[in-house]
Scaffold this active site. Structure first.
Site, mmCIF file in Angstrom:
data_model
loop_
_atom_site.group_PDB
_atom_site.id
_atom_site.type_symbol
_atom_site.label_atom_id
_atom_site.label_comp_id
_atom_site.label_asym_id
_atom_site.label_seq_id
_atom_site.Cartn_x
_atom_site.Cartn_y
_atom_site.Cartn_z
ATOM 1 N N GLU A 38 0.844 -1.091 -0.375
ATOM 2 C CA GLU A 38 -0.054 0.083 -0.079
ATOM 3 C C GLU A 38 0.812 1.595 0.068
ATOM 4 O O GLU A 38 1.907 1.138 0.978
ATOM 5 C CB GLU A 38 -1.027 0.004 1.359
ATOM 6 C CG GLU A 38 -1.550 1.160 1.586
ATOM 7 C CD GLU A 38 -2.928 1.179 2.339
ATOM 8 O OE1 GLU A 38 -2.880 0.439 3.662
ATOM 9 O OE2 GLU A 38 -4.034 2.123 3.052
ATOM 10 N N ARG A 264 4.618 -13.271 9.856
ATOM 11 C CA ARG A 264 5.453 -11.509 9.431
ATOM 12 C C ARG A 264 7.133 -11.326 10.025
ATOM 13 O O ARG A 264 6.922 -12.511 10.821
ATOM 14 C CB ARG A 264 4.816 -10.354 9.622
ATOM 15 C CG ARG A 264 4.515 -9.885 10.936
ATOM 16 C CD ARG A 264 3.315 -9.496 10.659
ATOM 17 N NE ARG A 264 3.717 -7.811 10.924
ATOM 18 C CZ ARG A 264 3.632 -6.966 10.210
ATOM 19 N NH1 ARG A 264 2.415 -7.237 8.689
ATOM 20 N NH2 ARG A 264 3.704 -6.221 10.172
ATOM 21 N N LYS A 274 4.470 1.131 9.668
ATOM 22 C CA LYS A 274 4.364 2.251 8.949
ATOM 23 C C LYS A 274 3.992 3.638 9.679
ATOM 24 O O LYS A 274 4.775 4.698 9.684
ATOM 25 C CB LYS A 274 3.469 2.392 7.640
ATOM 26 C CG LYS A 274 4.358 2.110 6.168
ATOM 27 C CD LYS A 274 3.897 1.276 4.756
ATOM 28 C CE LYS A 274 2.616 0.407 5.225
ATOM 29 N NZ LYS A 274 2.673 -0.422 3.790
HETATM 30 P P1 ATP Z 1 2.613 -2.265 8.243
HETATM 31 O O1 ATP Z 1 1.910 -2.910 9.136
HETATM 32 O O2 ATP Z 1 3.747 -2.144 8.608
HETATM 33 O O3 ATP Z 1 2.340 -0.908 8.227
HETATM 34 P P2 ATP Z 1 1.723 -3.809 5.890
HETATM 35 O O4 ATP Z 1 0.977 -4.319 6.021
HETATM 36 O O5 ATP Z 1 0.164 -2.154 6.032
HETATM 37 O O6 ATP Z 1 2.707 -2.482 6.698
HETATM 38 P P3 ATP Z 1 1.885 -3.201 2.853
HETATM 39 O O7 ATP Z 1 2.049 -2.604 1.866
HETATM 40 O O8 ATP Z 1 -0.160 -3.626 3.456
HETATM 41 O O9 ATP Z 1 2.371 -2.934 4.036
HETATM 42 O O10 ATP Z 1 2.257 -4.699 2.565
HETATM 43 C C1 ATP Z 1 2.803 -4.942 1.327
HETATM 44 C C2 ATP Z 1 3.169 -6.686 1.572
HETATM 45 O O11 ATP Z 1 4.005 -7.233 2.766
HETATM 46 C C3 ATP Z 1 1.561 -7.108 2.079
HETATM 47 O O12 ATP Z 1 2.058 -9.032 1.758
HETATM 48 C C4 ATP Z 1 2.307 -7.822 3.167
HETATM 49 O O13 ATP Z 1 1.693 -8.364 4.256
HETATM 50 C C5 ATP Z 1 3.527 -7.699 4.115
HETATM 51 N N1 ATP Z 1 3.910 -7.226 4.732
HETATM 52 C C6 ATP Z 1 4.355 -6.224 5.612
HETATM 53 N N2 ATP Z 1 4.709 -6.174 6.507
HETATM 54 C C7 ATP Z 1 6.035 -7.299 7.191
HETATM 55 C C8 ATP Z 1 6.963 -7.900 7.783
HETATM 56 N N3 ATP Z 1 6.955 -7.584 8.752
HETATM 57 N N4 ATP Z 1 7.530 -9.652 7.678
HETATM 58 C C9 ATP Z 1 6.848 -9.384 6.105
HETATM 59 N N5 ATP Z 1 5.755 -9.149 4.924
HETATM 60 C C10 ATP Z 1 5.212 -8.107 5.664
HETATM 61 MG MG MG Z 2 -1.509 -2.580 5.256
#
Ligand code: ATP
Ligand code: MG
Length: 564
Positions: A38, A264, A274
């Protein structure tokens, strides 16, 4: 010669993929994955794991991996983030080729599917407020209640949805919901919202829409449209899988992707949300998303981490279904492993004390050859200037040496790296008793670090010739948080910020060769750590070096043990 290949057991996703391939469950036998960030922030180390899994699987099985910007929340998204995401993925060495997609590309199709669901009596426009909806949703132990609008006639739903799109209603007035089951044991299946009203200019679609589709509706359908075979995400989406399967089995959707969840990546001392990272940026706790202390991809790049070391790191962590916290030191271990093989060795004195070699001729300059990297025989050598006045580290001289100290003290002989043996003879002090210079004599026979009589010395110091030094700024970075789990004690992660996460050395003395270093070069300042040229602030006339990480220092350990 036979190639020796290190075999690692298949992880659970690879097992699924190989099984699917074997049993003909993959269209055209082509594995299609996607990385769906995102664009509401910069990528962090956690994302590296997801990138390596998704792009890595596509590479391994000869398929492809799509980059899909999941841009369904216009209020929080910016083009700056999209650009940084692309740059970071490329830096890691992955390429999505022509497969660059945006969830917003599917807004028209998603809208049509929504209209179709309404016509089939599978979706309705709800006027419950957000609070009411929450109330009606029930809990984990109690079923939800049907909304009074659930049986709104199809024609009215169609008209209201159309009017939502036309901008006739304020935000929150209506929501389009799927008609599934308010008594489902899975809360995500209790008539999930499909569309909400939002007045915001979208970075790509501008003001065309004032209704935006929800994640649980958009994501599976985007996967289906793109022909994704294995939709891999983190464990928190496990409970959303029934909603995923519901959406991909809507009539008329031809391809059926499947969702798989992995744990994760969490690392102690680091925050990887984020939202929290944005807070640190917006409130100037760091200088930006690419501050070298940030766990963002742009931060660690600027800090001097190599993409290879991070790929090695996530591969060591592995892919599993159990959440855990990985030790920060494992990550640093991987960084050191890689940089040790490639970093150019230079001498830099960060906390100088002047050493005057009394028996060395005034004005004479000698050039010694210094190996660029003892770990790499092809790395070559460079020249380093030697003269009467040199700097060594202040901690490499002790006026009153403690037991076990083998460095320079009066009467003791040490080796100067690449140069001569010297013996300290006396010190000069200022009025406050601070040592301003150490006098020494050198042995002209010890050139290159060995003597005719083969006598041994225990200490070797690095040094820089005073008149030949590059004077530069060195930024000593350390962890941004001093607690393993920031905020665990007080509930506020800001309480655990490390006040010493950045110590600036305004004037460090580095051998001249450092002036040739460029952004992206990996350096080791011998005995001090790994360093790189700062990509933002370094100028030829004022170079800035960032500490990537320290080396292991046996003396520091010993010192700590002795309570010094
Ligand atoms: P955050 O929780 O840090 O804001 P998010 O999951 O909202 O991260 P996205 O941009 O939606 O961030 O993530 C893109 C991809 O990266 C998704 O498939 C998500 O599952 C994966 N992802 C995010 N954080 C992690 C992590 N700590 N370890 C592994 N994969 C991750
Ligand atoms: Mg997200």
């Amino acid at each position: 010669m036979e190639e020796i290949k290190e075999e690692r057991p298949l992880n659970f996703i690879e097992k699924i993929i190989e099984d699917d391939l074997k049993n003909g469950r993959v269209p055209n036998n082509e594995i299609v994955t996607r990385f769906p960030p995102e664009p509401n922030g910069y990528l962090h180390i956690g994302h590296i794991k997801s990138i390596c899994i998704n792009f890595g699987l596509a590479q391994k099985y000869g398929g492809r991996c799509h980059l899909r910007l999941d841009d369904t929340n216009p209020a929080k998204e910016e083009t700056e983030y999209i650009d940084s995401i692309k740059e970071d993925i490329k830096w890691l060495g992955f390429d999505w080729g022509k497969y660059e997609y945006y969830a917003s590309d599917y807004y028209d199709q998603l809208y049509e599917i929504a209209v179709r669901l309404i016509k089939e009596g599978k979706a309705y426009v709800d006027s419950l407020s957000a609070e009411e909806m929450k109330e009606y949703r029930g809990t984990l132990t109690e079923p939800g209640k049907n909304s009074p609008d659930r049986d709104r006639p199809i024609e009215e739903n169609l008209r209201l949805f159309e009017e939502m799109r036309e901008g006739k209603y304020p935000e929150g007035a209506y929501t389009l919901r799927a008609k599934i089951d308010m008594a489902s044991p899975n809360i995500n299946m209790r008539d999930p919202a499909l569309y909400r009203i939002k007045y915001a200019t979208h970075p790509r679609t501008g003001d065309k829409w004032c209704i935006y589709p929800m994640y649980d509706f958009t994501h599976p359908i985007s996967d289906a449209i793109e022909g994704i075979t294995h939709s891999i995400c983190t464990l928190e989406f496990e409970d959303h899988r029934p909603a995923y399967d519901w959406a991909t089995s809507i009539d008329g959707i031809e391809h059926t992707p499947h969702q798989y969840e992995f744990a994760r990546l969490n690392i102690n001392y680091l925050l990887m949300s984020k939202r929290k990272l944005l807070y640190l940026v917006n409130n100037n706790f760091v200088t930006g998303w690419d501050d070298p202390r940030m766990p963002t991809v742009s931060g660690i790049r600027r800090r001097g981490y190599s993409p290879e070391s991070m790929k090695d790191f996530v591969s060591r962590v592995g892919v599993a279904k159990v959440e855990g916290v990985v030790d920060y030191s494992l990550m640093e271990f991987c960084v050191r492993e890689d940089l040790n093989k490639r970093a150019k060795r230079l001498m830099a004195v960060l906390d100088p004390v002047l050493v005057i070699i009394d028996n060395y001729p005034e004005g004479k300059v000698e050039y010694f050859e210094a190996e660029n990297n003892p770990e790499d025989e092809n790395s070559g050598v460079h020249k380093v200037a030697f003269s009467k006045n040199i700097f060594i580290e202040r901690e490499d001289f002790m006026e009153n040496p403690v037991k076990g100290y083998h460095r320079l003290y009066i009467g003791n002989e040490i080796r100067l790296k690449h140069a001569y043996y010297i013996t300290a003879t006396s010190v000069d002090k200022d009025e406050d008793g601070k040592i301003i210079a150490v006098h020494a004599t050198y042995d002209p026979e010890s050139k290159g670090g060995t003597t005719a009589d083969g006598r041994k010395v225990r200490g070797t110091s690095h040094w820089v010739s005073k008149d030949h030094a590059l004077v530069a700024e060195v930024r000593q970075y350390d962890k941004l948080f001093k607690a393993e789990n920031p905020g665990a004690q007080t509930g506020n992660y800001l309480d655990d910020l490390n006040p010493d996460s950045l110590i600036v050395i305004e004037k460090a003395y580095i051998e001249e060769e450092a002036a040739n270093a460029k952004v992206g070069d990996y350096l080791q300042f011998i005995r001090n750590g790994y360093y790189c040229v700062d990509s933002k602030d370094s100028r030829p006339e004022h170079m800035v070096f960032n500490r990537t990480c320290t080396l292991k220092d046996s003396w520091a350990k010993q010192k700590a043990k002795m309570g010094l």
